[in-house]
Motif scaffolding. Structure first.
Motif, PDB file in Angstrom:
ATOM      1  N   GLU A 187     -12.606  -1.977   2.657  1.00  0.00           N
ATOM      2  CA  GLU A 187     -13.956  -1.880   3.210  1.00  0.00           C
ATOM      3  C   GLU A 187     -13.941  -1.366   4.639  1.00  0.00           C
ATOM      4  O   GLU A 187     -14.815  -0.591   5.050  1.00  0.00           O
ATOM      5  CB  GLU A 187     -14.650  -3.249   3.146  1.00  0.00           C
ATOM      6  N   LYS A 188     -12.944  -1.794   5.415  1.00  0.00           N
ATOM      7  CA  LYS A 188     -12.907  -1.401   6.819  1.00  0.00           C
ATOM      8  C   LYS A 188     -12.195  -0.075   7.054  1.00  0.00           C
ATOM      9  O   LYS A 188     -12.608   0.716   7.917  1.00  0.00           O
ATOM     10  CB  LYS A 188     -12.231  -2.496   7.657  1.00  0.00           C
ATOM     11  N   LEU A 189     -11.125   0.186   6.294  1.00  0.00           N
ATOM     12  CA  LEU A 189     -10.273   1.322   6.627  1.00  0.00           C
ATOM     13  C   LEU A 189     -10.347   2.499   5.672  1.00  0.00           C
ATOM     14  O   LEU A 189      -9.818   3.571   5.980  1.00  0.00           O
ATOM     15  CB  LEU A 189      -8.815   0.863   6.736  1.00  0.00           C
ATOM     16  N   ALA A 190     -10.971   2.342   4.509  1.00  0.00           N
ATOM     17  CA  ALA A 190     -11.055   3.471   3.578  1.00  0.00           C
ATOM     18  C   ALA A 190     -11.662   4.721   4.214  1.00  0.00           C
ATOM     19  O   ALA A 190     -11.229   5.838   3.903  1.00  0.00           O
ATOM     20  CB  ALA A 190     -11.823   3.070   2.322  1.00  0.00           C
ATOM     21  N   PRO A 191     -12.644   4.590   5.123  1.00  0.00           N
ATOM     22  CA  PRO A 191     -13.173   5.811   5.750  1.00  0.00           C
ATOM     23  C   PRO A 191     -12.135   6.564   6.579  1.00  0.00           C
ATOM     24  O   PRO A 191     -12.322   7.742   6.900  1.00  0.00           O
ATOM     25  CB  PRO A 191     -14.301   5.280   6.648  1.00  0.00           C
ATOM     26  N   HIS A 192     -11.050   5.891   6.938  1.00  0.00           N
ATOM     27  CA  HIS A 192      -9.990   6.515   7.737  1.00  0.00           C
ATOM     28  C   HIS A 192      -8.770   6.865   6.878  1.00  0.00           C
ATOM     29  O   HIS A 192      -7.762   7.323   7.408  1.00  0.00           O
ATOM     30  CB  HIS A 192      -9.554   5.566   8.851  1.00  0.00           C
ATOM     31  N   ALA A 193      -8.857   6.626   5.572  1.00  0.00           N
ATOM     32  CA  ALA A 193      -7.706   6.805   4.680  1.00  0.00           C
ATOM     33  C   ALA A 193      -8.061   7.774   3.554  1.00  0.00           C
ATOM     34  O   ALA A 193      -8.550   7.357   2.501  1.00  0.00           O
ATOM     35  CB  ALA A 193      -7.268   5.458   4.104  1.00  0.00           C
ATOM     36  N   PRO A 194      -7.787   9.054   3.732  1.00  0.00           N
ATOM     37  CA  PRO A 194      -8.079  10.023   2.663  1.00  0.00           C
ATOM     38  C   PRO A 194      -7.178   9.849   1.440  1.00  0.00           C
ATOM     39  O   PRO A 194      -7.386  10.512   0.430  1.00  0.00           O
ATOM     40  CB  PRO A 194      -7.818  11.380   3.330  1.00  0.00           C
ATOM     41  N   MET A 195      -6.173   8.975   1.546  1.00  0.00           N
ATOM     42  CA  MET A 195      -5.237   8.747   0.449  1.00  0.00           C
ATOM     43  C   MET A 195      -5.022   7.252   0.266  1.00  0.00           C
ATOM     44  O   MET A 195      -4.818   6.527   1.240  1.00  0.00           O
ATOM     45  CB  MET A 195      -3.893   9.423   0.764  1.00  0.00           C
ATOM     46  N   ILE A 196      -5.086   6.791  -0.998  1.00  0.00           N
ATOM     47  CA  ILE A 196      -4.879   5.381  -1.306  1.00  0.00           C
ATOM     48  C   ILE A 196      -3.847   5.264  -2.424  1.00  0.00           C
ATOM     49  O   ILE A 196      -3.991   5.881  -3.483  1.00  0.00           O
ATOM     50  CB  ILE A 196      -6.198   4.700  -1.715  1.00  0.00           C
ATOM     51  N   HIS A 197      -2.795   4.476  -2.173  1.00  0.00           N
ATOM     52  CA  HIS A 197      -1.774   4.215  -3.183  1.00  0.00           C
ATOM     53  C   HIS A 197      -2.177   2.994  -4.003  1.00  0.00           C
ATOM     54  O   HIS A 197      -2.591   1.972  -3.447  1.00  0.00           O
ATOM     55  CB  HIS A 197      -0.421   3.964  -2.526  1.00  0.00           C
ATOM     56  N   LEU A 198      -2.013   3.094  -5.305  1.00  0.00           N
ATOM     57  CA  LEU A 198      -2.414   2.045  -6.228  1.00  0.00           C
ATOM     58  C   LEU A 198      -1.192   1.410  -6.879  1.00  0.00           C
ATOM     59  O   LEU A 198      -0.388   2.092  -7.509  1.00  0.00           O
ATOM     60  CB  LEU A 198      -3.324   2.630  -7.322  1.00  0.00           C
ATOM     61  N   GLN A 199      -1.063   0.117  -6.714  1.00  0.00           N
ATOM     62  CA  GLN A 199       0.006  -0.655  -7.351  1.00  0.00           C
ATOM     63  C   GLN A 199      -0.536  -2.034  -7.685  1.00  0.00           C
ATOM     64  O   GLN A 199      -1.489  -2.516  -7.069  1.00  0.00           O
ATOM     65  CB  GLN A 199       1.214  -0.801  -6.418  1.00  0.00           C
ATOM     66  N   GLN A 200       0.062  -2.672  -8.669  1.00  0.00           N
ATOM     67  CA  GLN A 200      -0.288  -4.061  -8.946  1.00  0.00           C
ATOM     68  C   GLN A 200       0.717  -4.961  -8.233  1.00  0.00           C
ATOM     69  O   GLN A 200       1.913  -4.646  -8.178  1.00  0.00           O
ATOM     70  CB  GLN A 200      -0.277  -4.334 -10.454  1.00  0.00           C
ATOM     71  N   THR A 201       0.225  -6.058  -7.679  1.00  0.00           N
ATOM     72  CA  THR A 201       1.076  -6.987  -6.944  1.00  0.00           C
ATOM     73  C   THR A 201       0.529  -8.394  -7.079  1.00  0.00           C
ATOM     74  O   THR A 201      -0.649  -8.587  -7.417  1.00  0.00           O
ATOM     75  CB  THR A 201       1.155  -6.601  -5.456  1.00  0.00           C
ATOM     76  N   ASP A 202       1.377  -9.361  -6.780  1.00  0.00           N
ATOM     77  CA  ASP A 202       0.954 -10.756  -6.832  1.00  0.00           C
ATOM     78  C   ASP A 202       0.460 -11.266  -5.484  1.00  0.00           C
ATOM     79  O   ASP A 202       0.117 -12.436  -5.339  1.00  0.00           O
ATOM     80  CB  ASP A 202       2.092 -11.650  -7.334  1.00  0.00           C
ATOM     81  N   GLY A 203       0.431 -10.399  -4.471  1.00  0.00           N
ATOM     82  CA  GLY A 203      -0.014 -10.806  -3.142  1.00  0.00           C
ATOM     83  C   GLY A 203       1.068 -11.466  -2.319  1.00  0.00           C
ATOM     84  O   GLY A 203       0.824 -11.859  -1.180  1.00  0.00           O
ATOM     85  N   ARG A 204       2.249 -11.572  -2.883  1.00  0.00           N
ATOM     86  CA  ARG A 204       3.363 -12.183  -2.162  1.00  0.00           C
ATOM     87  C   ARG A 204       4.369 -11.133  -1.694  1.00  0.00           C
ATOM     88  O   ARG A 204       4.857 -11.181  -0.572  1.00  0.00           O
ATOM     89  CB  ARG A 204       4.064 -13.219  -3.046  1.00  0.00           C
ATOM     90  N   TYR A 205       4.690 -10.197  -2.584  1.00  0.00           N
ATOM     91  CA  TYR A 205       5.631  -9.130  -2.254  1.00  0.00           C
ATOM     92  C   TYR A 205       5.031  -7.777  -2.636  1.00  0.00           C
ATOM     93  O   TYR A 205       4.078  -7.695  -3.424  1.00  0.00           O
ATOM     94  CB  TYR A 205       6.966  -9.321  -2.980  1.00  0.00           C
ATOM     95  N   ASP A 206       5.640  -6.731  -2.102  1.00  0.00           N
ATOM     96  CA  ASP A 206       5.227  -5.347  -2.353  1.00  0.00           C
ATOM     97  C   ASP A 206       5.819  -4.919  -3.690  1.00  0.00           C
ATOM     98  O   ASP A 206       6.818  -4.222  -3.752  1.00  0.00           O
ATOM     99  CB  ASP A 206       5.761  -4.488  -1.186  1.00  0.00           C
ATOM    100  N   ARG A 207       5.179  -5.317  -4.796  1.00  0.00           N
ATOM    101  CA  ARG A 207       5.800  -5.264  -6.123  1.00  0.00           C
ATOM    102  C   ARG A 207       5.856  -3.868  -6.746  1.00  0.00           C
ATOM    103  O   ARG A 207       6.798  -3.539  -7.442  1.00  0.00           O
ATOM    104  CB  ARG A 207       5.034  -6.188  -7.076  1.00  0.00           C
TER     105      ARG A 207
END
Length: 314
Positions: free
Chosen positions: A220-240
């Protein structure tokens, strides 16, 4: 207006090194047209003739299959290096050399953008305020020089990927925005633009406040500054970097509908959405391909529910 969904070749590491194979999978099996080339596929510091030959193969394979190489990206292998934050000057120069060679291969692949993290600080320096500041200033000086050099290779943009590691840069939203502004202020005016690549699995830093661990808040805050978004599934604990399978989606925290809704709420223009998943080398090969198909279907279905058409190659 349309969403552009693509994929990083990180999925192909060691299994499909031949460009004809990964290009065929991206277009024929996954039905995508946009690809980001990971340098884990081929070391840009190989013999110049070998790098040029591989890039030639890749360009031809992508042309045959109707693919657009949007950009290149530092892969897992070089991420294990300190690069521009190495504590020794010879180490930082070696990091600069890696990026210079990566610039060359990016041009040979026909892309005009490159990205990734650009360095990681050593532990002793990170624990000393003075040395930490020196390391940051030295890395920024190296980075600014590289951004100034990049256009000579036809590179217009460097997509910096914010990571969850404090020794690699800011791990909070305000700090990330400030870093973007600072680098763009000190880079040569005719240098490559310093842009943000947001990874939905990176809002997990143990050094960040709990309020900084909401991936949807980051979007919500940074998408306007990020022309690229990487998509991955994670458990919120590690960069899975898990694929988006039914099993992983049940235990993961990344929901495609919520990601797209957060982007809409941010008011961002249409960022490039890149599936960036990986598997253990021991994983059954047939399952890898099935997981890729399921991941792309998952995001394509979410885009369809959003009511915004999926775009093609940019």
């Amino acid at each position: 207006m349309g969403r552009t969904l693509g994929i990083s070749t990180s999925f192909a590491i060691k299994r499909w090194p031949d460009p004809e194979d990964w290009a065929s999978i991206v277009k024929q099996e996954l039905g995508l047209e946009t690809v980001q080339f990971s340098f884990d596929q081929f070391d840009p510091r190989g013999y110049a003739e070998s790098v040029a030959a591989y890039a030639y193969r890749a360009r031809n394979a992508c042309a045959r299959h109707g693919l657009n190489v949007h950009s290149t990206f530092a892969g897992l292998s070089v991420y294990s290096h300190n690069l521009l934050m190495h504590p020794l000057p010879e180490g930082r120069r070696d990091g600069e050399d890696w990026f210079e060679k990566a610039f060359f291969m990016t041009r040979e692949l026909g892309a005009d953008a490159i990205g990734g993290p650009y360095g990681g600080m050593d532990l002793p320096a990170s624990k000393d305020a003075g040395r930490r500041r020196e390391a940051i200033l030295a890395s920024e000086e190296s980075l600014a020089r590289l951004l100034g050099e990049a256009p000579s290779y036809g590179i217009a943009a460097f997509y910096w990927e914010q990571t969850p590691i404090l020794r690699e840069g800011p791990v909070d939203m305000a700090g990330t925005l400030a870093h973007l502004e600072r680098i763009n202020a000190i880079r040569p005016k005719d240098g490559a633009e310093f842009l943000l690549c947001l990874d939905v699995g990176h809002a997990i830093s143990p050094d960040a406040a709990e309020s900084e661990k909401d991936p949807y808040g980051w979007l919500e805050k940074l998408a306007p500054h990020a022309p690229m978004i990487h998509l991955q599934q994670t458990d919120g604990r590690y960069d899975r970097h898990w694929p988006f399978t039914e099993e992983n989606n049940e235990r993961g925290i990344i929901d495609a509908d919520r990601v797209l809704a957060a982007i809409r709420r941010s008011g961002a223009a249409d960022p490039l959405l890149l599936v960036e998943v990986g598997h253990a080398f021991e994983e059954e090969d047939a399952r890898v391909l099935n997981d890729l198909k399921e991941s792309v279907r998952y995001w394509r279905d979410a885009i369809a529910r959003e009511g915004i058409s999926e775009g093609g190659a940019e």
